[in-house]
Design an enzyme around this catalytic site. Structure first.
Site, PDB file in Angstrom:
ATOM      1  N   HIS A  82       1.500   0.390   6.750  1.00 33.25           N
ATOM      2  CA  HIS A  82       2.264   1.445   6.056  1.00 33.25           C
ATOM      3  C   HIS A  82       1.481   2.769   5.958  1.00 33.25           C
ATOM      4  O   HIS A  82       0.885   3.103   4.952  1.00 33.25           O
ATOM      5  CB  HIS A  82       2.807   1.007   4.706  1.00 33.25           C
ATOM      6  CG  HIS A  82       1.913   0.229   3.796  1.00 33.25           C
ATOM      7  ND1 HIS A  82       0.646   0.633   3.443  1.00 33.25           N
ATOM      8  CD2 HIS A  82       2.141  -0.927   3.127  1.00 33.25           C
ATOM      9  CE1 HIS A  82       0.132  -0.247   2.614  1.00 33.25           C
ATOM     10  NE2 HIS A  82       1.012  -1.197   2.401  1.00 33.25           N
ATOM     11  N   GLY A 100      -1.304   3.452   0.530  1.00 31.60           N
ATOM     12  CA  GLY A 100      -2.456   2.563   0.454  1.00 31.60           C
ATOM     13  C   GLY A 100      -3.627   3.051   1.274  1.00 31.60           C
ATOM     14  O   GLY A 100      -4.451   2.254   1.731  1.00 31.60           O
ATOM     15  N   ASP A 156       8.624  -3.329   3.942  1.00 30.92           N
ATOM     16  CA  ASP A 156       7.696  -3.691   2.868  1.00 30.92           C
ATOM     17  C   ASP A 156       8.494  -4.169   1.655  1.00 30.92           C
ATOM     18  O   ASP A 156       8.091  -3.980   0.509  1.00 30.92           O
ATOM     19  CB  ASP A 156       6.786  -2.508   2.491  1.00 30.92           C
ATOM     20  CG  ASP A 156       5.560  -2.935   1.692  1.00 30.92           C
ATOM     21  OD1 ASP A 156       5.245  -4.137   1.675  1.00 30.92           O
ATOM     22  OD2 ASP A 156       4.927  -2.071   1.048  1.00 30.92           O
ATOM     23  N   ALA A 178       5.059  -0.405  -5.665  1.00 28.92           N
ATOM     24  CA  ALA A 178       4.715  -1.807  -5.393  1.00 28.92           C
ATOM     25  C   ALA A 178       5.753  -2.427  -4.466  1.00 28.92           C
ATOM     26  O   ALA A 178       6.678  -3.092  -4.910  1.00 28.92           O
ATOM     27  CB  ALA A 178       4.627  -2.589  -6.699  1.00 28.92           C
ATOM     28  N   GLY A 179       5.619  -2.191  -3.175  1.00 30.80           N
ATOM     29  CA  GLY A 179       6.630  -2.681  -2.260  1.00 30.80           C
ATOM     30  C   GLY A 179       7.884  -1.835  -2.361  1.00 30.80           C
ATOM     31  O   GLY A 179       7.875  -0.732  -2.918  1.00 30.80           O
TER      32      GLY A 179
END
Length: 376
Positions: free
Chosen positions: A211, A215, A269, A305-306
């Site tokens: 991704h 991150g 994701d 978060a995702g």
């Protein structure tokens, strides 16, 4: 053998208007424009209406959906995830696992191995625990660890297809080589690496950027870091979460301009909340909140978060932003399939598996075929 009349078929090179496509058993037998004639197979063609037929989507990074998660030792729960995303056009997928104790990862991978054997999923993606604590995102920092040789060997089960790793960690480069030597794909992500450390990871054998932008230490014009290295390095496939929340659409345009459709793979994701109402859910051991489709950690940093994204929405977002149908299909299907060596899927070509997604004029899914059979 069945011949279908359709509005248009998206091939690797063109969009065929007023088209037909013929399926024999599990495979694509032929296709073309009606103006150029249709095969006389002795049966009346089935008219599917003015739909756009695109290749089944290939999602190499998804954690869950429809209220269920791949981070489980219950194979039926994992099958529910695959079925949920199948209804949204994903016909080939990796099941992604979040960071957990090594013995838990081994148990979850063993569970998913049955789905790999049955052809439900194409393999397992380990997103952790060999990640940077500085860029851990929705991974529990207490579970992260350096990729020591024995630990890496412990989690590299037969079903594992890809492992995300931060190259700057102790033993990081050696672990990337170890992953490659085991016949797996090493991906670079959740990393605080410098530009040089990221390039070293690619030199060691990594071929995917997990991704892109998310991150990772942010890009800066005097410190390009992992993002700059990923955009520059032609050896890397770049994952992009095209939900309009992880990345501003203009950032996606920057990535496209820098890397092109042959290096970008649209991913979801997605986690368990995909397709579910807003509320509180679990991602691994961490609680997350979903508000208007945005998933964030319930405590601490409240990091994203995702996602709740599905591949049909990622595809639609690309097309409505001006990407051609051919290029959107390449990013959503062909490019990731080719990178992982899944040459029997990912595009509408004679002899390939009949994985087809039927879209209406607004690019919403009408029907999905996988291996020649319509999904319920």
């Amino acid at each position: 053998m069945t011949t279908y009349r359709v509005g248009r078929v998206v091939t690797p090179d063109d969009v065929l208007e007023n088209a037909w496509i013929q399926v024999v058993d599990e495979d694509i037998h032929a296709f073309g424009r009606r103006s150029e004639g249709m095969p006389a197979d002795g049966k009346r063609p089935e008219d599917l209406g003015d739909v756009t037929v695109v290749p089944g989507f290939v999602d190499i990074h998804t954690h869950g959906g429809g209220g269920s998660s791949y981070s489980t030792t219950d194979p039926e729960e994992a099958r529910k995830v695959a079925a949920f995303h199948g209804k949204h056009g994903t016909t080939t997928t990796l099941a992604s696992l979040v960071s957990a104790p090594l013995d838990v990862i081994v148990s979850q991978t063993a569970c998913l191995a049955d789905l790999v054997a049955d052809g439900v999923i194409a393999g397992v993606h380990l997103e952790g625990p060999f990640l940077s604590k500085a860029r851990c995102g929705a991974h529990d920092p207490a579970l992260l660890r350096p990729p020591l040789k024995d630990d890496v060997a412990m989690v590299l089960g037969d079903a594992v297809r890809m492992v995300t790793i931060a190259p700057e960690l102790e033993n990081g480069l050696e672990a990337i080589r170890q992953i490659g030597d085991a016949g797996k794909v090493a991906a670079l992500g959740h990393t605080d690496a410098t530009y040089e450390q990221m390039v070293a990871g690619v030199d060691a054998g990594a071929t995917v950027a997990t991704h892109l932008f998310n991150g990772m230490r942010p890009f800066h014009h005097r410190d390009p870091g992992p993002v700059g290295a990923a955009l520059n390095d032609q050896r890397l496939l770049l994952e992009v979460i095209n939900d309009g929340m992880h990345l501003d659409p203009q950032v996606v345009r920057v990535a496209l301009a820098a890397a092109g459709v042959n290096r970008i793979a649209l991913i979801t994701d997605a986690m368990a909340a995909a397709g579910m109402p807003d509320g509180r859910y679990q991602l691994g051991d961490l609680a997350v909140d979903v508000t208007n489709g945005l998933v964030t950690l319930a405590e601490g940093t409240h990091s994203i978060a995702g996602s709740t994204l599905t591949m049909d929405v990622a595809y639609r977002n690309a097309v409505t932003a001006g990407v051609s149908l051919v290029d959107a299909s390449r990013m959503a299907s062909t490019t990731p399939a080719q990178h992982f060596g899944w040459y029997h899927v990912g595009s509408i070509e004679t002899g390939k598996r009949a994985d087809l997604v039927l879209l209406d004029d607004e690019y919403a899914v009408q029907k999905v075929m996988r291996a020649g059979s319509w999904l319920d």
